[in-house]
Design a protein around this motif. Structure first.
Motif: not given
Length: 250
Positions: A36-38, A43-44, A63-64, A85-93
């Motif tokens: 783990p590291a900020p 990318a998924d 970020p993902i 509670g994980l929305a801050e990490y998700i970037r939808p593309v």
């Protein structure tokens, strides 16, 4: 509704859009050797409604970029990320995996569970390689033969539906030929197919048919999924998803 719209309606309510489990996502992550590291960049690709995305976000706290060409799936992922509670990490593309809006060398990790078949294993890993940093990690699950000799029925099914299916040794050779060093491999067990995917999906068939007035098109989709499950149950010793983990060569 179009066939694609029907398929989206059937699948978006499911926890998973294909075989897998959080435990096996985390096993692949362990084999990838990332902590783990900020500042990790992940990318998924072909994330669907985001079962693997959420497992990665919870484990890595970074970020993902969650990539899918269907906005409805990404909307579902957003709702699930908020609930966990994980929305801050998700970037939808919203993007096609064959034409990704990313820079060369952008990612430490590229992930894709059960989706790379859409462009073919070799095409996918070759196309995505430039998006990885030197030494970056690729982790993909891909349909894989478990035996050398197969019954004609299942051979014919996969030859028609995905001619790129091969043994693990064949896939590992492709990875090496495309400039990767394989670092891990395992196959998904039957529970990932039956308990995580087929049986929950089948439990929603009646409601799906009712939503679409038992239309011929909806019925055809249900029958195709039932046939696919029956083939797996009959020939599960012949094929599964293999999870391939590899590093981009420098």
């Amino acid at each position: 509704m179009t066939e694609l719209e029907l398929l989206v309606d059937l699948h978006r309510r499911q926890a998973r859009l294909g075989p897998g489990s959080d435990a096996h996502t985390l096993l692949a992550l362990q084999l990838a050797g990332l902590s783990p590291a900020p500042d990790l960049c992940v990318a998924d690709i072909g994330c669907g409604t985001g079962a693997s995305t959420l497992a990665l976000a919870d484990a890595l706290h970074c970020p993902i970029s969650a990539v899918d060409f269907l906005p409805g799936f990404l909307e579902e992922l957003g709702s699930r990320a908020t609930a966990k509670g994980l929305a801050e990490y998700i970037r939808p593309v919203v993007a096609d995996m064959t034409c990704l809006p990313f820079a060369e060398g952008e990612f430490d990790l590229i992930w894709s569970e059960g989706a790379i078949y859409s462009m073919g294993f070799e095409n996918g890993i070759a196309s995505w390689k430039s998006l990885l940093k030197p030494g970056g990690v690729l982790a993909v699950s891909e349909i894989t033969w478990l035996t050398r000799d197969r019954p004609k029925a299942i051979e014919a099914f996969w030859s028609a539906n995905y001619p790129g299916i091969d043994t693990a040794s064949g896939k590992l050779r492709i990875l090496e030929s495309q400039g990767y060093t394989p670092t891990g491999y395992f196959t998904l067990p039957a529970s990932c197919w039956l308990d995580s995917y087929y049986r929950p999906l089948a439990a929603g068939f009646d409601a799906f048919l009712a939503r679409h007035d038992n239309s011929e098109a909806a019925g055809h989709i249900v029958e195709e999924h039932r046939r696919e499950q029956a083939l797996y149950e009959a020939y599960s010793d012949q094929y599964s998803y293999g999870f391939y983990i590899a590093r981009r060569d420098n």
